[in-house]
Enzyme design. Structure first.
Site, PDB file in Angstrom:
ATOM      1  N   ASP A  38      -7.963  10.579   0.487  1.00  0.00           N
ATOM      2  CA  ASP A  38      -7.193  11.067  -0.665  1.00  0.00           C
ATOM      3  C   ASP A  38      -6.145  12.062  -0.201  1.00  0.00           C
ATOM      4  OD1 ASP A  38      -8.206  10.972  -3.897  1.00  0.00           O
ATOM      5  OD2 ASP A  38      -6.650  12.429  -3.389  1.00  0.00           O
ATOM      6  N   ASP A  61      -1.821   9.998   2.683  1.00  0.00           N
ATOM      7  CA  ASP A  61      -0.784   9.775   1.685  1.00  0.00           C
ATOM      8  C   ASP A  61      -0.455   8.292   1.785  1.00  0.00           C
ATOM      9  OD1 ASP A  61       1.474   9.407   0.185  1.00  0.00           O
ATOM     10  OD2 ASP A  61       2.602  11.082   1.065  1.00  0.00           O
ATOM     11  N   VAL A  62      -0.864   7.528   0.775  1.00  0.00           N
ATOM     12  CA  VAL A  62      -0.755   6.064   0.887  1.00  0.00           C
ATOM     13  C   VAL A  62       0.694   5.571   0.891  1.00  0.00           C
ATOM     14  CG1 VAL A  62      -3.043   5.596  -0.114  1.00  0.00           C
ATOM     15  CG2 VAL A  62      -1.025   5.682  -1.620  1.00  0.00           C
ATOM     16  N   TYR A 154       4.754   2.583 -14.459  1.00  0.00           N
ATOM     17  CA  TYR A 154       3.311   2.382 -14.242  1.00  0.00           C
ATOM     18  C   TYR A 154       2.941   0.928 -14.529  1.00  0.00           C
ATOM     19  CZ  TYR A 154      -1.744   3.161 -14.507  1.00  0.00           C
ATOM     20  OH  TYR A 154      -3.111   3.086 -14.312  1.00  0.00           O
ATOM     21  N   LYS A 158       1.582  -1.893 -11.810  1.00  0.00           N
ATOM     22  CA  LYS A 158       0.249  -2.505 -11.902  1.00  0.00           C
ATOM     23  C   LYS A 158       0.341  -4.033 -12.021  1.00  0.00           C
ATOM     24  CE  LYS A 158      -2.212   1.161 -11.390  1.00  0.00           C
ATOM     25  NZ  LYS A 158      -3.122   1.286 -10.244  1.00  0.00           N
ATOM     26  N   THR A 189     -11.347   9.425 -16.948  1.00  0.00           N
ATOM     27  CA  THR A 189     -11.155  10.119 -15.660  1.00  0.00           C
ATOM     28  C   THR A 189     -10.091  11.198 -15.864  1.00  0.00           C
ATOM     29  OG1 THR A 189      -9.261   8.854 -14.864  1.00  0.00           O
ATOM     30  CG2 THR A 189     -11.443   7.859 -14.503  1.00  0.00           C
TER      31      THR A 189
END
Ligand code: NAP
Length: 247
Positions: A38, A61-62, A154, A158, A189
Site C-alpha cells: 500500500d 505506489d501502483v 472513476y 473501472k 469501507t
C-alpha cells in the site's frame, strides 16, 4: 473444501485498508503467505504484524513502474515466487462531469487502471515461466452503470479494469494463469465514508438486499477466485452488489 492456498504467496495491493485488508486477512485465514502492499506502508506493516509471521507489509505506489517492480522483487526475495495477485489499490472521486480537469482524470485513471496494468504485468513476469498463477482485479458497479455516486473518471477507470482483465485472461490463460474480476457495489469501507447520507440512503433503497456490503463479503469471493476452487473460472466479472444492478 480445500482452497489449495496453504503456503501460496499472494500480493494484495491496497492491502492496508478496506477491501484489500479484508482480502489479506481472508487469504491469511487460508494459510497463504500475504504481502499487504500500500501507499500507506505504516498501516500495511501494522496490519501485517497482526496477521503473524506469514504476512509482511510493503510500500508501493501502483502508478510507478519502479515501485511496482520493487514490490515484486521484495516478495520473490522473501518467499521465492508470487502465486496470486489481488489488485485493490484504488481511488474514488465524485466530481461532476463538467468540473473534472485533466489532472484529476489522470490521477484516477493512473491509480485504478494504469496501476492494475503495471502490477499485473510485473507479477506475470514471475508467473509466466512457472505456468501457474491467479490474478484477481477489483472493478466496480460504477464501471457498469456509469457511476451512481462516482465521477466519470472513476466509472471509466473501472470499465477499463474489466476490459483489461479480459485482455490479461486472453494473454495469460494459455500459460495456465487465470484472470478474473469482481464488481463490488457499495461496500462499507473508508472509501465511501465521504458519500453524502442521501446518496447512501438512495443506494440502499434501490438494493434488493436492503443494505451495503461488507469488505469481508467481497474478500470471500476474491479468495475463491484466487484458489483452486475456481480453476476453470477465467475472464469472468462477478457482481457483488446485493442485487443493486442485475445484468
Ligand atoms: P480504501 O479503504 O480507500 O482502500 C484503498 C487503498 O488503496 C488505500 O489503502 C489507499 O491508500 C490505497 N491506494 C491508493 N492509491 C494507491 C497507490 N497509488 N498505490 C498503492 N496503494 C494506493 O477503499 P476500498 O473501498 O477498500 O477500495 C478497494 C478497491 O475496491 C478500490 O479499487 C475501489 O475502487 C474498489 N471498490 C470499492 C467499492 C466500495 O464501495 N468501497 C465499490 C466498488 C469498488 P491511501 O489511503 O493511503 O490513499
Amino acid at each position: 473444501m480445500d482452497t489449495g492456498l496453504t503456503d501460496k504467496v499472494a500480493i494484495v495491493t491496497g492491502g492496508a485498508s478496506g477491501i484489500g485488508l479484508s482480502c489479506a486477512r481472508a487469504l491469511a485465514g487460508e494459510n497463504a503467505r500475504v504481502v499487504l502492499a500500500d501507499l500507506d506502508h505504516e498501516s500495511a506493516e501494522r496490519e501485517a504484524l497482526e496477521l503473524g509471521t506469514d504476512a509482511i507489509g510493503a510500500s508501493v505506489d501502483v502508478t510507478d513502474p519502479g515501485s511496482v517492480q520493487a514490490l515484486v522483487d521484495t516478495t520473490v526475495e522473501r518467499w521465492g515466487t508470487v502465486d496470486a495477485l489481488v489488485t485493490c489499490a484504488g481511488v474514488f472521486h465524485a466530481t461532476p462531469f463538467d468540473e473534472i480537469d485533466a489532472l484529476e482524470w489522470d490521477r484516477v485513471l493512473g491509480v485504478n487502471l494504469r496501476g492494475t496494468f503495471l502490477t499485473t504485468q510485473a507479477v506475470l513476469r514471475v508467473m509466466l515461466p512457472r505456468g501457474q498463477g491467479r490474478i484477481v482485479t477489483i472493478a466496480s458497479l460504477a464501471g457498469q452503470a456509469g457511476g451512481l455516486a462516482a465521477g466519470a473518471a472513476y466509472a471509466a477507470s473501472k470499465a477499463g479494469v474489466v476490459a483489461l482483465t479480459k485482455s490479461i485472461a486472453r494473454f495469460a490463460g494459455p500459460h495456465g494463469i487465470t484472470a478474473n474480476c469482481v464488481n463490488p457495489g457499495v461496500i462499507d469501507t473508508p472509501m465511501i465514508q465521504a458519500w453524502p447520507d442521501d446518496a447512501r440512503e438512495r443506494t440502499i433503497g434501490a438494493t434488493p438486499l436492503g443494505r451495503v456490503g461488507s469488505p469481508e463479503e467481497v474478500a470471500a469471493m476474491v479468495v475463491v477466485l484466487a484458489s483452486d476452487v475456481a480453476s476453470f473460472v477465467h475472464g469472468a466479472h462477478i457482481d457483488i452488489n446485493g442485487g443493486l444492478l442485475m445484468d
